[in-house]
Motif scaffolding. Structure first.
Motif, PDB file in Angstrom:
ATOM      1  N   ARG A  39       6.709  36.968 -63.750  1.00 46.51           N
ATOM      2  CA  ARG A  39       7.874  37.409 -62.962  1.00 46.51           C
ATOM      3  C   ARG A  39       8.337  36.304 -62.026  1.00 46.51           C
ATOM      4  O   ARG A  39       9.536  36.082 -61.863  1.00 46.51           O
ATOM      5  CB  ARG A  39       7.537  38.656 -62.153  1.00 46.51           C
ATOM      6  CG  ARG A  39       7.394  39.890 -62.986  1.00 46.51           C
ATOM      7  CD  ARG A  39       7.073  41.090 -62.130  1.00 46.51           C
ATOM      8  NE  ARG A  39       6.692  42.206 -62.981  1.00 46.51           N
ATOM      9  CZ  ARG A  39       6.530  43.434 -62.556  1.00 46.51           C
ATOM     10  NH1 ARG A  39       6.707  43.718 -61.286  1.00 46.51           N
ATOM     11  NH2 ARG A  39       6.173  44.372 -63.385  1.00 46.51           N
ATOM     12  N   GLN A  40       7.380  35.631 -61.419  1.00 50.62           N
ATOM     13  CA  GLN A  40       7.767  34.544 -60.516  1.00 50.62           C
ATOM     14  C   GLN A  40       8.476  33.438 -61.298  1.00 50.62           C
ATOM     15  O   GLN A  40       9.470  32.885 -60.831  1.00 50.62           O
ATOM     16  CB  GLN A  40       6.554  33.984 -59.781  1.00 50.62           C
ATOM     17  CG  GLN A  40       6.948  32.961 -58.739  1.00 50.62           C
ATOM     18  CD  GLN A  40       6.004  32.918 -57.568  1.00 50.62           C
ATOM     19  OE1 GLN A  40       4.924  33.470 -57.597  1.00 50.62           O
ATOM     20  NE2 GLN A  40       6.424  32.258 -56.513  1.00 50.62           N
ATOM     21  N   ARG A  41       7.973  33.118 -62.482  1.00 58.42           N
ATOM     22  CA  ARG A  41       8.624  32.081 -63.293  1.00 58.42           C
ATOM     23  C   ARG A  41      10.006  32.523 -63.762  1.00 58.42           C
ATOM     24  O   ARG A  41      10.921  31.717 -63.862  1.00 58.42           O
ATOM     25  CB  ARG A  41       7.736  31.694 -64.469  1.00 58.42           C
ATOM     26  CG  ARG A  41       6.502  30.917 -63.997  1.00 58.42           C
ATOM     27  CD  ARG A  41       5.651  30.425 -65.140  1.00 58.42           C
ATOM     28  NE  ARG A  41       4.935  31.540 -65.761  1.00 58.42           N
ATOM     29  CZ  ARG A  41       4.558  31.589 -67.024  1.00 58.42           C
ATOM     30  NH1 ARG A  41       4.814  30.598 -67.839  1.00 58.42           N
ATOM     31  NH2 ARG A  41       3.900  32.632 -67.483  1.00 58.42           N
ATOM     32  N   PRO A  81       7.589  29.172 -53.874  1.00 61.92           N
ATOM     33  CA  PRO A  81       7.760  29.339 -55.322  1.00 61.92           C
ATOM     34  C   PRO A  81       6.459  29.303 -56.116  1.00 61.92           C
ATOM     35  O   PRO A  81       6.459  29.608 -57.304  1.00 61.92           O
ATOM     36  CB  PRO A  81       8.652  28.152 -55.701  1.00 61.92           C
ATOM     37  CG  PRO A  81       8.327  27.115 -54.680  1.00 61.92           C
ATOM     38  CD  PRO A  81       8.084  27.883 -53.407  1.00 61.92           C
ATOM     39  N   SER A 114       3.456  30.892 -55.079  1.00 63.08           N
ATOM     40  CA  SER A 114       2.494  31.854 -54.542  1.00 63.08           C
ATOM     41  C   SER A 114       1.741  32.652 -55.606  1.00 63.08           C
ATOM     42  O   SER A 114       0.593  33.015 -55.384  1.00 63.08           O
ATOM     43  CB  SER A 114       3.188  32.809 -53.570  1.00 63.08           C
ATOM     44  OG  SER A 114       4.165  33.573 -54.239  1.00 63.08           O
TER      45      SER A 114
END
Length: 184
Positions: free
Chosen positions: A63-65, A84, A86
């Motif tokens: 999801r972060q990517r 970015p 974490s």
């Protein structure tokens, strides 16, 4: 945040919304078109096979990517990213920093990132701005940021320091805030 029931392709293409008409953006929710920017953005994060998956079926790191891919798909010339890395492991963290800095250079954009990964910042950004209590403690080329400066920046109390505290007149006392990196 990424809407849980949204597909990755729509989440990534949302980065292009400021440059689309309302009609085009609503139509794209049901029939995504012009997939090249989304495909290119997710490919930089090894997520090509997830392009049509729902966001709620992704891991936290994925999801972060996807969120970072949305930034890459945008046409912004000022890239502001807060923590970015974490939810990313070390190899994915380096991949993310490489993609962000390369995109900034390709576009001639300014990249401002807040990080607590000091080693990553020093290795990948030419300029480091240290903030403490909302005040700029230092603004230096990465090569001039010393362990003593970092120790003082991150020390909450002088007794927490290993050894005597360095004398730095321009650092106010108080709690530490994140280091800010700027890449041009």
């Amino acid at each position: 945040p990424l809407p849980a029931r949204q597909r990755v392709v729509n989440a990534v293409l949302a980065g292009r919304l400021p440059h689309e008409s309302l009609w085009h953006s609503l139509f794209r929710l049901f029939y995504p078109r012009d997939l090249a920017p989304a495909h290119a953005a997710v490919a930089r994060f090894d997520l090509s096979e997830k392009l049509f998956d729902r966001v709620d079926r992704l891991s936290g790191g994925e999801r972060q990517r996807v969120g970072l891919a949305r930034l890459l798909a945008s046409q912004a010339t000022l890239l502001l990213v807060d923590e970015p890395l974490s939810a990313l492991d070390p190899s994915r963290s380096q991949q993310a920093i490489d993609a962000l800095t390369a995109t900034a250079r390709e576009r001639g954009a300014t990249l401002v990132a807040t990080l607590h990964h000091v080693e990553m910042a020093l290795a990948n950004f030419p300029r480091i701005i240290g903030l403490r209590d909302g005040v700029v403690a230092f603004d230096l080329p990465a090569a001039q940021v010393t362990p003593a400066l970092l120790q003082q920046l991150y020390a909450n109390h002088l007794q927490e320091l290993d050894g005597p505290a360095p004398e730095i007149d321009f650092l106010p006392a108080g709690q530490a805030l994140p280091v800010v990196m700027v890449c041009r």
